[in-house]
Write a protein that holds these residues in place. Structure first.
Motif, short mmCIF file in Angstrom:
data_model
loop_
_atom_site.label_atom_id
_atom_site.label_comp_id
_atom_site.label_asym_id
_atom_site.label_seq_id
_atom_site.Cartn_x
_atom_site.Cartn_y
_atom_site.Cartn_z
N GLY A 294 10.95 1.93 -5.29
CA GLY A 294 10.57 2.48 -4.40
C GLY A 294 11.54 2.14 -2.91
O GLY A 294 11.83 1.28 -3.05
N THR A 295 10.93 2.82 -1.53
CA THR A 295 11.58 2.52 -0.35
C THR A 295 9.76 1.54 0.31
O THR A 295 9.08 2.33 0.29
CB THR A 295 11.16 3.92 0.73
N VAL A 296 10.95 0.19 0.72
CA VAL A 296 9.18 -0.61 1.09
C VAL A 296 9.95 -0.13 2.37
O VAL A 296 11.30 -0.74 3.42
CB VAL A 296 9.53 -1.96 0.51
N PHE B 179 0.99 -1.13 0.22
CA PHE B 179 0.30 0.01 -0.12
C PHE B 179 1.22 0.90 -0.02
O PHE B 179 1.80 1.40 0.51
CB PHE B 179 -0.92 -0.12 1.52
N GLY B 180 0.37 2.56 -0.69
CA GLY B 180 0.82 3.19 -0.90
C GLY B 180 1.14 4.01 0.13
O GLY B 180 0.28 4.41 1.25
N ALA B 181 2.58 5.07 0.96
CA ALA B 181 2.52 6.06 1.85
C ALA B 181 3.15 6.91 1.68
O ALA B 181 4.37 7.03 0.92
CB ALA B 181 3.68 4.95 3.20
N GLU B 182 2.49 8.28 2.25
CA GLU B 182 3.76 9.36 1.54
C GLU B 182 4.50 9.51 1.98
O GLU B 182 6.13 9.87 1.78
CB GLU B 182 2.52 10.82 2.09
N ASP B 183 4.62 9.03 3.55
CA ASP B 183 6.27 8.75 4.64
C ASP B 183 6.19 7.36 4.93
O ASP B 183 5.45 6.90 5.85
CB ASP B 183 6.29 10.24 5.65
N CYS B 184 7.53 6.66 4.71
CA CYS B 184 7.28 5.68 5.30
C CYS B 184 7.58 5.26 6.49
O CYS B 184 6.92 4.76 7.76
CB CYS B 184 8.37 4.76 4.90
N GLU B 185 8.46 6.35 6.94
CA GLU B 185 9.03 6.43 8.45
C GLU B 185 7.42 6.91 9.01
O GLU B 185 7.43 6.12 10.53
CB GLU B 185 10.23 7.85 8.80
N ALA B 186 6.45 7.26 8.88
CA ALA B 186 5.83 8.03 9.68
C ALA B 186 4.24 7.03 9.81
O ALA B 186 3.65 6.64 10.48
CB ALA B 186 5.77 9.05 9.06
N SER C 210 0.61 -9.85 7.37
CA SER C 210 1.49 -9.02 6.33
C SER C 210 1.50 -7.80 5.41
O SER C 210 0.63 -8.97 5.02
CB SER C 210 2.72 -10.61 6.09
N PHE C 211 2.30 -7.02 5.19
CA PHE C 211 2.10 -6.19 4.31
C PHE C 211 2.89 -5.25 4.12
O PHE C 211 4.20 -5.15 4.95
CB PHE C 211 0.15 -5.05 4.28
N ALA C 212 3.30 -3.64 3.24
CA ALA C 212 4.86 -3.55 2.94
C ALA C 212 3.75 -2.07 3.19
O ALA C 212 2.55 -1.95 2.29
CB ALA C 212 4.75 -4.09 1.76
N LEU C 213 4.63 -1.07 3.18
CA LEU C 213 4.27 0.17 3.15
C LEU C 213 5.47 0.68 1.87
O LEU C 213 6.48 0.31 1.71
CB LEU C 213 4.44 0.78 4.02
N LEU C 214 4.77 1.09 1.14
CA LEU C 214 5.42 1.62 -0.42
C LEU C 214 5.73 3.30 -0.57
O LEU C 214 4.01 3.19 -0.83
CB LEU C 214 5.38 0.80 -1.74
#
Length: 236
Positions: free
Chosen positions: A218-220, A189-196, A230-234
């Motif tokens: 991208g950054t995952v 799923f998309g994330a504007e700011d992965c760390e946040a 489980s899922f991923a942030l991108l």
């Protein structure tokens, strides 16, 4: 309408759908629409009023708590036959889901599970490729060449045809996970700011499995929700 072989829908099988609503509603800003009349005990997740996913009650406690990606097909029965012919297997035979479409679950030759969706009244994602919506599916396989052969046979135009943009990659399991991890699909799923977003996952009772790391797309970061799916942030 999505072309054959393009990821067109995702759902999560959860022990507690209400807990899932709270987790994902807070994380992604999703709102929810009851769909009990169509498919058991499930809700649709909406982003700005457009469908992006479903959360369904896991009817059998022995089943895994997972996110599943569904690939579009114009004919689920025909695709199921091709899966079997190529060395895969059916987990759930093509089944009508109200007037929404026809769903099936299958496994590739390495036993990674994925879904098929033959659209009826529901074509799939109303929005994607943005924060809070589906952006990518990565198959973590033991043998990526064999995976390319299997999925290339199954969904050749989507993966390798002119102008192909399949939102679907393949990578070795050991690139991210312990070698004993079974092959599987990971929904991103998309994330504007992965760390946040990782901070929000932890605050909501989830946990970080891996990352953030840089991939070709991208950054995952790989996470689990508060029920173990489980899922991923991108971040792109």
């Amino acid at each position: 309408m999505y072309a054959e072989g393009v990821p067109c829908w995702v759902d999560a099988q959860l022990p507690d759908v209400d807990a899932g609503r709270r987790f994902y509603g807070e994380l992604f800003g999703w709102t929810f629409e009851e769909r009990r009349e169509d498919h058991g005990d499930s809700v649709w997740a909406l982003l700005d009023g457009e469908p992006v996913a479903a959360l369904a009650h896991k009817a059998d406690g022995r089943m895994p708590t997972v996110w599943t990606v569904y690939f579009a097909t114009p004919d689920a029965e025909a695709t199921a036959r091709r899966i079997r012919a190529a060395g895969g297997q059916l987990v759930t035979a093509p089944t009508p889901v109200g007037g929404l479409g026809v769903a099936a679950l299958a496994a590739d030759p390495e036993a990674a599970v994925f879904g098929l969706w033959q659209p009826g009244g529901h074509p799939g994602f109303g929005v994607r490729h943005r924060p809070g919506a589906f952006v990518w599916a990565e198959l973590y396989a033991r043998d990526t060449e064999a995976a390319n052969t299997f999925y290339g046979h199954l969904f050749h135009e989507a993966l390798f045809g002119p102008g192909a943009a399949p939102d679907f990659g393949r990578a070795p399991v050991a690139d991210v996970f312990p070698e004993m991890m079974p092959p599987h699909f990971l929904v991103h799923f998309g994330a504007e700011d992965c760390e946040a977003a990782l901070g929000a996952v932890s605050r909501l009772g989830g946990r970080v499995q891996a990352g953030p790391f840089t991939a070709s797309y991208g950054t995952v970061a790989v996470v689990t929700d508060n029920q173990g799916a489980s899922f991923a942030l991108l971040e792109r």
